[in-house]
Design a protein around this motif. Structure first.
Motif, PDB file in Angstrom:
ATOM      1  N   VAL A   2     -10.954  41.129  12.121  1.00 10.96           N
ATOM      2  CA  VAL A   2     -10.088  40.651  13.200  1.00 10.96           C
ATOM      3  C   VAL A   2     -10.347  39.170  13.427  1.00 10.96           C
ATOM      4  O   VAL A   2     -11.497  38.734  13.541  1.00 10.96           O
ATOM      5  CB  VAL A   2     -10.335  41.439  14.498  1.00 10.96           C
ATOM      6  N   VAL A   3      -9.269  38.392  13.474  1.00 11.98           N
ATOM      7  CA  VAL A   3      -9.334  36.958  13.740  1.00 11.98           C
ATOM      8  C   VAL A   3      -8.511  36.698  15.001  1.00 11.98           C
ATOM      9  O   VAL A   3      -7.286  36.865  14.985  1.00 11.98           O
ATOM     10  CB  VAL A   3      -8.768  36.141  12.556  1.00 11.98           C
ATOM     11  N   PRO A   4      -9.162  36.330  16.112  1.00  8.79           N
ATOM     12  CA  PRO A   4      -8.426  36.151  17.368  1.00  8.79           C
ATOM     13  C   PRO A   4      -7.730  34.807  17.469  1.00  8.79           C
ATOM     14  O   PRO A   4      -7.866  34.074  18.446  1.00  8.79           O
ATOM     15  CB  PRO A   4      -9.532  36.296  18.414  1.00  8.79           C
ATOM     16  N   ALA A   5      -6.964  34.467  16.432  1.00  6.04           N
ATOM     17  CA  ALA A   5      -6.235  33.203  16.389  1.00  6.04           C
ATOM     18  C   ALA A   5      -5.024  33.374  15.484  1.00  6.04           C
ATOM     19  O   ALA A   5      -4.965  34.305  14.659  1.00  6.04           O
ATOM     20  CB  ALA A   5      -7.129  32.085  15.861  1.00  6.04           C
ATOM     21  N   ALA A   6      -4.073  32.481  15.631  1.00  3.41           N
ATOM     22  CA  ALA A   6      -2.851  32.550  14.823  1.00  3.41           C
ATOM     23  C   ALA A   6      -3.144  32.176  13.372  1.00  3.41           C
ATOM     24  O   ALA A   6      -4.119  31.468  13.080  1.00  3.41           O
ATOM     25  CB  ALA A   6      -1.806  31.611  15.407  1.00  3.41           C
ATOM     26  N   PRO A   7      -2.298  32.624  12.442  1.00  3.48           N
ATOM     27  CA  PRO A   7      -2.477  32.252  11.032  1.00  3.48           C
ATOM     28  C   PRO A   7      -2.359  30.742  10.835  1.00  3.48           C
ATOM     29  O   PRO A   7      -1.637  30.060  11.556  1.00  3.48           O
ATOM     30  CB  PRO A   7      -1.322  32.987  10.339  1.00  3.48           C
ATOM     31  N   GLY A   8      -3.109  30.238   9.860  1.00  2.82           N
ATOM     32  CA  GLY A   8      -2.981  28.832   9.481  1.00  2.82           C
ATOM     33  C   GLY A   8      -4.045  27.905  10.013  1.00  2.82           C
ATOM     34  O   GLY A   8      -4.279  26.840   9.452  1.00  2.82           O
ATOM     35  N   GLY A   9      -4.698  28.286  11.118  1.00  4.74           N
ATOM     36  CA  GLY A   9      -5.718  27.423  11.708  1.00  4.74           C
ATOM     37  C   GLY A   9      -7.034  27.506  10.952  1.00  4.74           C
ATOM     38  O   GLY A   9      -7.178  28.266   9.977  1.00  4.74           O
ATOM     39  N   LEU A 168      -6.261   9.132  23.169  1.00  6.64           N
ATOM     40  CA  LEU A 168      -7.557   9.618  22.679  1.00  6.64           C
ATOM     41  C   LEU A 168      -7.558  11.128  22.630  1.00  6.64           C
ATOM     42  O   LEU A 168      -6.919  11.779  23.466  1.00  6.64           O
ATOM     43  CB  LEU A 168      -8.671   9.124  23.611  1.00  6.64           C
ATOM     44  N   MET A 169      -8.281  11.671  21.666  1.00  7.79           N
ATOM     45  CA  MET A 169      -8.434  13.118  21.590  1.00  7.79           C
ATOM     46  C   MET A 169      -9.711  13.445  20.830  1.00  7.79           C
ATOM     47  O   MET A 169     -10.104  12.722  19.911  1.00  7.79           O
ATOM     48  CB  MET A 169      -7.228  13.748  20.889  1.00  7.79           C
ATOM     49  N   PHE A 170     -10.366  14.508  21.249  1.00  2.88           N
ATOM     50  CA  PHE A 170     -11.485  15.055  20.497  1.00  2.88           C
ATOM     51  C   PHE A 170     -10.911  16.255  19.762  1.00  2.88           C
ATOM     52  O   PHE A 170     -10.777  17.350  20.316  1.00  2.88           O
ATOM     53  CB  PHE A 170     -12.633  15.415  21.445  1.00  2.88           C
ATOM     54  N   ALA A 171     -10.513  16.015  18.516  1.00  3.27           N
ATOM     55  CA  ALA A 171      -9.610  16.921  17.806  1.00  3.27           C
ATOM     56  C   ALA A 171     -10.339  17.815  16.813  1.00  3.27           C
ATOM     57  O   ALA A 171     -11.373  17.422  16.246  1.00  3.27           O
ATOM     58  CB  ALA A 171      -8.545  16.107  17.072  1.00  3.27           C
ATOM     59  N   PRO A 172      -9.789  19.001  16.561  1.00  2.00           N
ATOM     60  CA  PRO A 172     -10.325  19.855  15.500  1.00  2.00           C
ATOM     61  C   PRO A 172      -9.915  19.331  14.129  1.00  2.00           C
ATOM     62  O   PRO A 172      -9.190  18.330  14.011  1.00  2.00           O
ATOM     63  CB  PRO A 172      -9.677  21.206  15.800  1.00  2.00           C
ATOM     64  N   GLY A 173     -10.363  20.016  13.089  1.00  2.00           N
ATOM     65  CA  GLY A 173     -10.139  19.560  11.722  1.00  2.00           C
ATOM     66  C   GLY A 173      -8.688  19.445  11.318  1.00  2.00           C
ATOM     67  O   GLY A 173      -8.372  18.768  10.333  1.00  2.00           O
ATOM     68  N   GLU A 174      -7.785  20.078  12.057  1.00  2.00           N
ATOM     69  CA  GLU A 174      -6.377  20.028  11.677  1.00  2.00           C
ATOM     70  C   GLU A 174      -5.781  18.618  11.814  1.00  2.00           C
ATOM     71  O   GLU A 174      -4.680  18.357  11.346  1.00  2.00           O
ATOM     72  CB  GLU A 174      -5.560  21.019  12.507  1.00  2.00           C
ATOM     73  N   ALA A 175      -6.542  17.712  12.432  1.00  2.00           N
ATOM     74  CA  ALA A 175      -6.079  16.326  12.533  1.00  2.00           C
ATOM     75  C   ALA A 175      -6.354  15.534  11.252  1.00  2.00           C
ATOM     76  O   ALA A 175      -5.931  14.380  11.140  1.00  2.00           O
ATOM     77  CB  ALA A 175      -6.753  15.635  13.713  1.00  2.00           C
ATOM     78  N   MET A 176      -7.043  16.136  10.285  1.00  2.00           N
ATOM     79  CA  MET A 176      -7.429  15.422   9.068  1.00  2.00           C
ATOM     80  C   MET A 176      -6.225  14.871   8.308  1.00  2.00           C
ATOM     81  O   MET A 176      -6.279  13.765   7.762  1.00  2.00           O
ATOM     82  CB  MET A 176      -8.241  16.326   8.147  1.00  2.00           C
TER      83      MET A 176
END
Length: 290
Positions: A2-9, A168-176
């Protein structure tokens, strides 16, 4: 799984990599089941109610396990009593990124700019999220005035950062992708260790904010009451999986460092981190609706 997040992240991508390797180790199909919603609680609660037979697992981030409990008293489940800890799978950091309109190239330059331009907007994925914690800790340690703009998720916050609605943002890896395209500028990493994808980018602690550490990590759990024999078999398969070159390469490509802890170490990590974040939330007045 089980992954409690949407696909793709990032969590979903890590789960699919892990599932493929675990399937080979366990000689049985491992299916990723995305159950997003309520900040990860829907997926976690489903595993907390699952049979303790080893056929239902949970891959989840510390956002649900330690950040949310720091500001909310009722999760609907107890991470320590209602789940069986198996292992911390990987750790990673957030990226301090700015819109190119901000002239700063370093953290110290940004601090100087922020002091001469008080009230700079920073976006987060929501109040009391890890991204919010990261921004408030930075604001406090750097002694600057920032305005928090919460969004319903990191994706819309990144879009407004690109549009210069927030700077400014403290962003997750999806900002790469935006960083690599030159649409955003990265100044630092929020953990004590550098991002394996960006070895030339310093940590915030290295950049003058000594001790700054907002970690992100993911762990694997089972339902409560998992028999020791089942737990040990799953743990052995997981540890073998995490030592493979392919899995390490795939996780590094996502900006994560493979960990592979014991159940006891994972339990201890949750307890100490939750206590530290509770103190941060109280000291900086971080709440779910601020």
């Amino acid at each position: 799984m089980v992954v409690p997040a949407a696909p793709g992240g990032i969590l979903d991508q890590a789960a699919r990599s892990l599932a493929r390797s675990l399937q080979e180790e366990l000689k049985t199909p491992v299916i990723v089941d995305n159950r997003a919603g309520a900040g990860g609680r829907i997926g976690a609660q489903s595993v907390a109610r699952a049979p303790a037979d080893g056929y239902t697992l949970l891959l989840i981030t510390n956002g649900t396990l330690t950040y949310t409990p720091a500001t909310e008293s009722n999760l609907g489940f107890d991470p320590h009593k209602d789940l069986t800890a198996l292992s911390q799978v990987a750790s990673y950091g957030l990226l301090m990124v700015v819109n190119p309109s901000v002239p700063a190239k370093t953290v110290q330059e940004f601090i100087a700019y922020a002091r001469s331009h008080p009230g700079i907007n920073y976006g987060s994925s929501g109040s009391a999220s890890g991204l919010h914690f990261a921004g408030e800790l930075f604001r406090s340690m750097a002694d600057v005035q920032l305005t928090h703009i919460p969004y319903k998720g990191s994706a819309p916050a990144i879009q407004d950062l690109l549009a210069n609605q927030v700077q400014l943002m403290f962003a997750p890896g999806e900002a790469m992708a935006q960083i690599e395209a030159g649409k955003l500028r990265v100044l630092a990493v929020t953990t004590l260790d550098r991002d394996p994808r960006l070895p030339g980018i310093p940590t915030l602690s290295e950049s003058g904010l000594k001790g700054y550490d907002i970690p992100a990590w993911m762990g694997l759990f089972g339902p409560p009451g998992l028999p020791a024999a089942v737990r040990d078999r799953l743990l052995a398969a997981l540890q073998r999986t995490l030592t493979t070159t392919d899995v390490r390469k795939q996780f590094n490509a996502l900006g994560m460092t493979v960990v592979g802890s014991t159940p006891r170490q994972l339990d201890a990590l949750m307890l100490t981190e939750a206590a530290r974040l509770k103190d941060v939330a109280t000291r900086l007045h971080i709440t779910p609706d601020k």
